[in-house]
Design a protein around this motif. Sequence first.
Motif, PDB file in Angstrom:
ATOM      1  N   ARG A 293      10.912 -22.877  33.878  1.00  0.00           N
ATOM      2  CA  ARG A 293      11.368 -24.327  34.631  1.00  0.00           C
ATOM      3  C   ARG A 293      12.737 -24.291  34.869  1.00  0.00           C
ATOM      4  N   GLU A 294      13.426 -24.247  33.883  1.00  0.00           N
ATOM      5  CA  GLU A 294      14.760 -24.342  33.944  1.00  0.00           C
ATOM      6  C   GLU A 294      15.479 -23.180  34.967  1.00  0.00           C
ATOM      7  N   ALA A 295      15.231 -22.072  34.689  1.00  0.00           N
ATOM      8  CA  ALA A 295      15.465 -20.777  35.470  1.00  0.00           C
ATOM      9  C   ALA A 295      15.084 -21.242  37.119  1.00  0.00           C
ATOM     10  N   GLU A 296      13.998 -21.641  37.478  1.00  0.00           N
ATOM     11  CA  GLU A 296      13.769 -21.938  38.713  1.00  0.00           C
ATOM     12  C   GLU A 296      14.693 -23.118  39.228  1.00  0.00           C
ATOM     13  N   GLU A 297      14.779 -23.996  38.416  1.00  0.00           N
ATOM     14  CA  GLU A 297      15.755 -25.435  38.893  1.00  0.00           C
ATOM     15  C   GLU A 297      17.232 -24.849  39.140  1.00  0.00           C
ATOM     16  N   GLU A 298      17.639 -23.606  38.582  1.00  0.00           N
ATOM     17  CA  GLU A 298      18.896 -23.124  38.634  1.00  0.00           C
ATOM     18  C   GLU A 298      18.806 -21.823  39.912  1.00  0.00           C
ATOM     19  N   GLY A 299      17.660 -21.755  40.576  1.00  0.00           N
ATOM     20  CA  GLY A 299      17.986 -20.852  41.658  1.00  0.00           C
ATOM     21  C   GLY A 299      17.211 -19.389  41.250  1.00  0.00           C
ATOM     22  N   VAL A 300      16.915 -19.099  40.027  1.00  0.00           N
ATOM     23  CA  VAL A 300      16.206 -17.715  39.796  1.00  0.00           C
ATOM     24  C   VAL A 300      15.091 -17.501  40.676  1.00  0.00           C
ATOM     25  N   LEU A 301      14.931 -16.546  41.186  1.00  0.00           N
ATOM     26  CA  LEU A 301      13.834 -16.169  41.816  1.00  0.00           C
ATOM     27  C   LEU A 301      12.518 -15.220  41.248  1.00  0.00           C
ATOM     28  N   PHE A 302      11.520 -15.107  41.592  1.00  0.00           N
ATOM     29  CA  PHE A 302      10.725 -14.366  40.639  1.00  0.00           C
ATOM     30  C   PHE A 302       9.768 -13.543  41.642  1.00  0.00           C
ATOM     31  N   ARG A 303       9.427 -12.326  41.275  1.00  0.00           N
ATOM     32  CA  ARG A 303       8.407 -11.346  42.094  1.00  0.00           C
ATOM     33  C   ARG A 303       7.617 -11.255  41.092  1.00  0.00           C
ATOM     34  N   TRP A 304       6.318 -11.794  41.053  1.00  0.00           N
ATOM     35  CA  TRP A 304       5.460 -11.376  40.300  1.00  0.00           C
ATOM     36  C   TRP A 304       4.400 -10.183  40.848  1.00  0.00           C
TER      37      TRP A 304
ATOM     38  N   ASP B 190       0.969 -47.745  22.382  1.00  0.00           N
ATOM     39  CA  ASP B 190       1.303 -46.807  23.370  1.00  0.00           C
ATOM     40  C   ASP B 190       3.023 -46.439  23.230  1.00  0.00           C
ATOM     41  N   ALA B 191       3.155 -45.422  23.307  1.00  0.00           N
ATOM     42  CA  ALA B 191       4.635 -45.011  23.010  1.00  0.00           C
ATOM     43  C   ALA B 191       4.934 -43.695  23.820  1.00  0.00           C
ATOM     44  N   PRO B 192       5.331 -43.619  24.892  1.00  0.00           N
ATOM     45  CA  PRO B 192       5.747 -42.686  25.994  1.00  0.00           C
ATOM     46  C   PRO B 192       6.652 -41.628  25.102  1.00  0.00           C
ATOM     47  N   ARG B 193       6.706 -40.470  25.280  1.00  0.00           N
ATOM     48  CA  ARG B 193       7.565 -39.524  24.907  1.00  0.00           C
ATOM     49  C   ARG B 193       8.992 -39.923  25.504  1.00  0.00           C
ATOM     50  N   SER B 194      10.044 -39.659  24.944  1.00  0.00           N
ATOM     51  CA  SER B 194      11.228 -39.555  25.377  1.00  0.00           C
ATOM     52  C   SER B 194      11.659 -37.986  25.669  1.00  0.00           C
ATOM     53  N   HIS B 195      12.236 -37.496  26.900  1.00  0.00           N
ATOM     54  CA  HIS B 195      12.731 -36.191  27.140  1.00  0.00           C
ATOM     55  C   HIS B 195      14.198 -36.220  27.201  1.00  0.00           C
ATOM     56  N   ARG B 196      14.519 -35.103  26.856  1.00  0.00           N
ATOM     57  CA  ARG B 196      16.030 -34.939  26.597  1.00  0.00           C
ATOM     58  C   ARG B 196      16.725 -34.554  28.129  1.00  0.00           C
ATOM     59  N   PRO B 197      17.878 -35.259  28.517  1.00  0.00           N
ATOM     60  CA  PRO B 197      18.231 -35.108  29.559  1.00  0.00           C
ATOM     61  C   PRO B 197      18.894 -33.635  29.878  1.00  0.00           C
ATOM     62  N   LEU B 198      19.136 -33.485  31.056  1.00  0.00           N
ATOM     63  CA  LEU B 198      19.403 -31.962  31.330  1.00  0.00           C
ATOM     64  C   LEU B 198      21.058 -32.070  32.116  1.00  0.00           C
ATOM     65  N   LEU B 199      21.775 -31.311  32.066  1.00  0.00           N
ATOM     66  CA  LEU B 199      23.035 -30.999  32.827  1.00  0.00           C
ATOM     67  C   LEU B 199      22.854 -30.815  34.344  1.00  0.00           C
ATOM     68  N   GLU B 200      23.692 -31.522  35.083  1.00  0.00           N
ATOM     69  CA  GLU B 200      23.348 -31.518  36.661  1.00  0.00           C
ATOM     70  C   GLU B 200      23.371 -30.003  36.870  1.00  0.00           C
ATOM     71  N   LYS B 201      22.448 -29.783  38.164  1.00  0.00           N
ATOM     72  CA  LYS B 201      22.253 -28.716  38.375  1.00  0.00           C
ATOM     73  C   LYS B 201      23.451 -27.808  39.053  1.00  0.00           C
ATOM     74  N   VAL B 202      24.288 -28.470  39.729  1.00  0.00           N
ATOM     75  CA  VAL B 202      25.469 -27.837  40.350  1.00  0.00           C
ATOM     76  C   VAL B 202      26.268 -27.190  39.057  1.00  0.00           C
ATOM     77  N   ARG B 203      26.496 -27.899  37.835  1.00  0.00           N
ATOM     78  CA  ARG B 203      27.183 -27.318  36.548  1.00  0.00           C
ATOM     79  C   ARG B 203      26.649 -26.333  36.241  1.00  0.00           C
ATOM     80  N   ARG B 204      25.277 -26.554  36.131  1.00  0.00           N
ATOM     81  CA  ARG B 204      24.353 -25.299  35.456  1.00  0.00           C
ATOM     82  C   ARG B 204      24.517 -23.830  36.128  1.00  0.00           C
TER      83      ARG B 204
END
Length: 543
Positions: free
Chosen positions: A301-312, A447-461
């Motif tokens: 998922r993180e690779a896809e967000e950063e623009g990595v392409l896949f050929r299956w 009820d206690a929904p999980r907290s997910h860690r934030p990610l660095l902005e895509k442009v900086r990644r």
Amino acid sequence: MDKPFAITLDVGSSRANKTGSWRTERAVYVERQPPCNHACPAGEDIQSWLYDAEEGGAGYERAWRTIMATNPFPAVMGRVCYHPCETACNRGILDEAVGINSVERFLGDEAIRLGWTVEAEAPPTGKRVLVVGAGPAGLAAAYHLARRGHAVTVRDAGPRPGGMMRYGIPAYRLPREVLDAEIQRIVDLGVELVLDAPVTDLAAVMAEGAYDAAFLAVGAQIGKRAYIPAGSSAHVLDAVSMLHDLEEGERPLLGRRVAVYGGGNTALDAARTAKRLGADEALVVYRRTRDRMPAHDTEVREAEEEGVLFRWLTTITQVEEGSLEVERMELDESGFPQPTGETDVLDADALVLALGQDTDLTLLDGLDDVEIRDGVVVVDGRMMTGRPGVFAGGDMVPDQRSVTVGVGHGRKAAENIDDYLAGRAPAPEPERDLAEFAMLNTWYYADAPRSHRPLLEKVRRQSTFDEVVQGHDESTALYEARRCMSCGNCFSCDNCFGVCPDNAVIKLGPPGEYEIDLDYCKGCGLCVSECPSGAIMMVPEEI
């Protein structure tokens, strides 16, 4: 200490008659194996340190010290471990798994920030142990051996310690200042670290240094090659060498279009690194489908967000300067990819091979009593090879290859080396029943929904090696720790004390310790059915 996700009912107003002799069953308190603990390759007592972390304040250091009893790398592990503990977490059935990994990272970072240290637990034994390899397994073994009073020397072929933590995991996943801080804590225990010192003749080195035992933890740092026809001008390199050279300050010349052949986490690291090095296009070519890809979903998922392409469903059949010839695959009835004969040509200035890694085992040449099978070293249940006193772990032995597994091997090997040097038999592993979801009374958990860690902005990644996954602040880490349901073990909610109709449950002095007055318990089982964590069970009455 407040436990916000379970309630306590008022105590009954009167004490009933003695009815113990009427029982056919009686309640007993039990300690079951939490599924998170059971699933942790490093052997951490996760539930215990989460319990301490729930307190906040001074509880954070107690929690960190509980982690350090088994794992010397909480800040590293909180970043690179793929947290099988969370996959096993019972809370994941109720809503979402507890963010164990994120809490561990918070505790590890707090320890670095505040300068928490550890000391040797035992006086010097006079025994000397050689550790070959300064990766996660070797350093973990050195840590545990030093704390047990042994003199430890770690030798590594590289110029800096860390093994694949440094040379195989990019800085955007593991900042080097974090890795260095946790390694330094191990060195401060008195561990001797000798770098740029490959071991090519183990027997000679052990004899020269008068070592009483050795632990071999040479990482898998040789990239596997595949036979792919290539033109003389084709630019082909392997992912392991690429990441290693980058860590040493050598930026590979990849061009604008980079293809990566493989489906594991190293392939994704190579593709994401290529983007950060300026490639306009990074394409991962994989012969299977995404659901068969061994890389972890978060990495994909993180690779896809950063623009990595896949050929299956694609293999590479020919490499030329500036291009690749690929063949399309299709799945047969068993789900195995088969060639179709249909080919395409893709533009690519460089091809990076990420097809797995091998371990260099030349240091074992001449040791006929150390068996090598399928490229790995055969060890027994104590992690000892066929040569007495020589143990092995990490990438060198048959198992999954990860930092967490390596740390677990280092701990286990250190325990067995300590037993070997003391001439005693290993202590048997305690057996506990697994705490299953069906044993819990989840009505008591809010009820206690999980907290997910934030990610660095895509442009900086896409243009820097800054850390991608950010850490929790204190309030969020505290909240996440408190989502733990303490599966199978008492956490002092007082429900049993409050719901017993005959007041047969007696609270003892220390918090969370109870006993049942069998003169008054009539075996109704109400305490069992209303225990949130499944820490009480009914057993047949003794006759």
